[in-house]
Design a protein around this motif. Sequence first.
Motif, PDB file in Angstrom:
ATOM      1  N   TYR A  55      89.188  57.663 -76.265  1.00  8.68           N
ATOM      2  CA  TYR A  55      88.879  56.511 -77.134  1.00  8.68           C
ATOM      3  C   TYR A  55      87.815  56.880 -78.171  1.00  8.68           C
ATOM      4  O   TYR A  55      87.958  56.572 -79.354  1.00  8.68           O
ATOM      5  CB  TYR A  55      88.414  55.347 -76.263  1.00  8.68           C
ATOM      6  N   ARG A  56      86.761  57.544 -77.745  1.00  6.79           N
ATOM      7  CA  ARG A  56      85.679  57.942 -78.652  1.00  6.79           C
ATOM      8  C   ARG A  56      86.173  58.906 -79.735  1.00  6.79           C
ATOM      9  O   ARG A  56      85.682  58.884 -80.869  1.00  6.79           O
ATOM     10  CB  ARG A  56      84.537  58.602 -77.872  1.00  6.79           C
ATOM     11  N   ARG A 103      91.732  50.772 -73.242  1.00 11.96           N
ATOM     12  CA  ARG A 103      92.946  50.442 -72.483  1.00 11.96           C
ATOM     13  C   ARG A 103      94.108  51.322 -72.951  1.00 11.96           C
ATOM     14  O   ARG A 103      94.876  51.853 -72.146  1.00 11.96           O
ATOM     15  CB  ARG A 103      93.273  48.954 -72.674  1.00 11.96           C
ATOM     16  N   GLY A 104      94.235  51.478 -74.278  1.00  6.87           N
ATOM     17  CA  GLY A 104      95.275  52.340 -74.837  1.00  6.87           C
ATOM     18  C   GLY A 104      95.043  53.797 -74.488  1.00  6.87           C
ATOM     19  O   GLY A 104      95.988  54.549 -74.209  1.00  6.87           O
ATOM     20  N   ALA A 105      93.770  54.208 -74.481  1.00  7.50           N
ATOM     21  CA  ALA A 105      93.430  55.594 -74.131  1.00  7.50           C
ATOM     22  C   ALA A 105      93.803  55.890 -72.688  1.00  7.50           C
ATOM     23  O   ALA A 105      94.330  56.963 -72.377  1.00  7.50           O
ATOM     24  CB  ALA A 105      91.930  55.818 -74.342  1.00  7.50           C
ATOM     25  N   ARG A 106      93.545  54.917 -71.813  1.00  9.60           N
ATOM     26  CA  ARG A 106      93.890  55.086 -70.401  1.00  9.60           C
ATOM     27  C   ARG A 106      95.394  55.258 -70.231  1.00  9.60           C
ATOM     28  O   ARG A 106      95.868  56.064 -69.431  1.00  9.60           O
ATOM     29  CB  ARG A 106      93.385  53.863 -69.622  1.00  9.60           C
ATOM     30  N   GLN A 107      96.164  54.524 -71.030  1.00 11.61           N
ATOM     31  CA  GLN A 107      97.625  54.632 -70.961  1.00 11.61           C
ATOM     32  C   GLN A 107      98.102  55.994 -71.459  1.00 11.61           C
ATOM     33  O   GLN A 107      98.999  56.603 -70.870  1.00 11.61           O
ATOM     34  CB  GLN A 107      98.261  53.517 -71.781  1.00 11.61           C
ATOM     35  N   LEU A 108      97.487  56.488 -72.546  1.00 14.37           N
ATOM     36  CA  LEU A 108      97.859  57.809 -73.064  1.00 14.37           C
ATOM     37  C   LEU A 108      97.618  58.897 -72.023  1.00 14.37           C
ATOM     38  O   LEU A 108      98.422  59.811 -71.855  1.00 14.37           O
ATOM     39  CB  LEU A 108      97.068  58.126 -74.338  1.00 14.37           C
ATOM     40  N   VAL A 109      96.486  58.791 -71.330  1.00  8.50           N
ATOM     41  CA  VAL A 109      96.160  59.794 -70.301  1.00  8.50           C
ATOM     42  C   VAL A 109      97.140  59.703 -69.142  1.00  8.50           C
ATOM     43  O   VAL A 109      97.716  60.717 -68.720  1.00  8.50           O
ATOM     44  CB  VAL A 109      94.707  59.599 -69.795  1.00  8.50           C
ATOM     45  N   SER A 110      97.359  58.503 -68.635  1.00  9.69           N
ATOM     46  CA  SER A 110      98.230  58.351 -67.461  1.00  9.69           C
ATOM     47  C   SER A 110      99.695  58.651 -67.773  1.00  9.69           C
ATOM     48  O   SER A 110     100.468  59.016 -66.879  1.00  9.69           O
ATOM     49  CB  SER A 110      98.098  56.942 -66.866  1.00  9.69           C
ATOM     50  N   HIS A 111     100.090  58.547 -69.061  1.00 13.96           N
ATOM     51  CA  HIS A 111     101.470  58.873 -69.452  1.00 13.96           C
ATOM     52  C   HIS A 111     101.630  60.332 -69.883  1.00 13.96           C
ATOM     53  O   HIS A 111     102.614  60.699 -70.514  1.00 13.96           O
ATOM     54  CB  HIS A 111     101.927  57.935 -70.573  1.00 13.96           C
ATOM     55  N   LYS A 112     100.631  61.143 -69.574  1.00 16.94           N
ATOM     56  CA  LYS A 112     100.686  62.607 -69.738  1.00 16.94           C
ATOM     57  C   LYS A 112     100.786  63.057 -71.205  1.00 16.94           C
ATOM     58  O   LYS A 112     101.554  63.955 -71.531  1.00 16.94           O
ATOM     59  CB  LYS A 112     101.861  63.184 -68.932  1.00 16.94           C
TER      60      LYS A 112
END
Length: 201
Positions: free
Chosen positions: A99-100, A108-117
Amino acid sequence: MARYRGPKAKISRKFGEPIEGQSKALQKKNYPPGQHGRGRRKKQSEYAIQLAEKQKAKYIYGVLERQFAKMFNIASRKQGITGENLLQLLEARLDNTVYRMGISPTRRGARQLVSHKHILVNGELVNIPSYSLKPGDIVSVRERSKSLEAISSSLAGQPSNRYSWIEWDNTSLSGKFVSIPVREDIPENIKEQLIVELYSK
């Protein structure tokens, strides 16, 4: 993966700050949610103020109760000021760093990018949002994910290297977690001492 899924505007109105991103509801209704939101409220107790500050920090960084308590426990065992240690641990999370860096407009979007590889750390795929980065770690967008509209639109118009502890290269879509940030550099409006006092009871 556990995370808060409730209404975002209510959280922002509760604390009077755009915690989950800018919201029109916060501008139109600048009072707390609920049927007594406009009414006069009695003076808050010391405990209520401390609890609200902890809740605010949890919502800002997208961390649930058990995880937050675990991070506080780690922060309290480290050398230095406990409250500052806690914020540094939260800032070093992979989803927060994504996010930074501007790869996503929200945590929230950053967390999704990480979890979606879609994110690599030092060239290796990491899909754990709570992964703790160390100084010198390289965070980059996966090669096949570089064309994602969500990423390109987020990076468009973003000023590079907004934060002193992060370096970002827009050409390679990669950045470096240079150092652990000092408290003065962390822009979040959190009174961490209140959280320390709460857990010290």
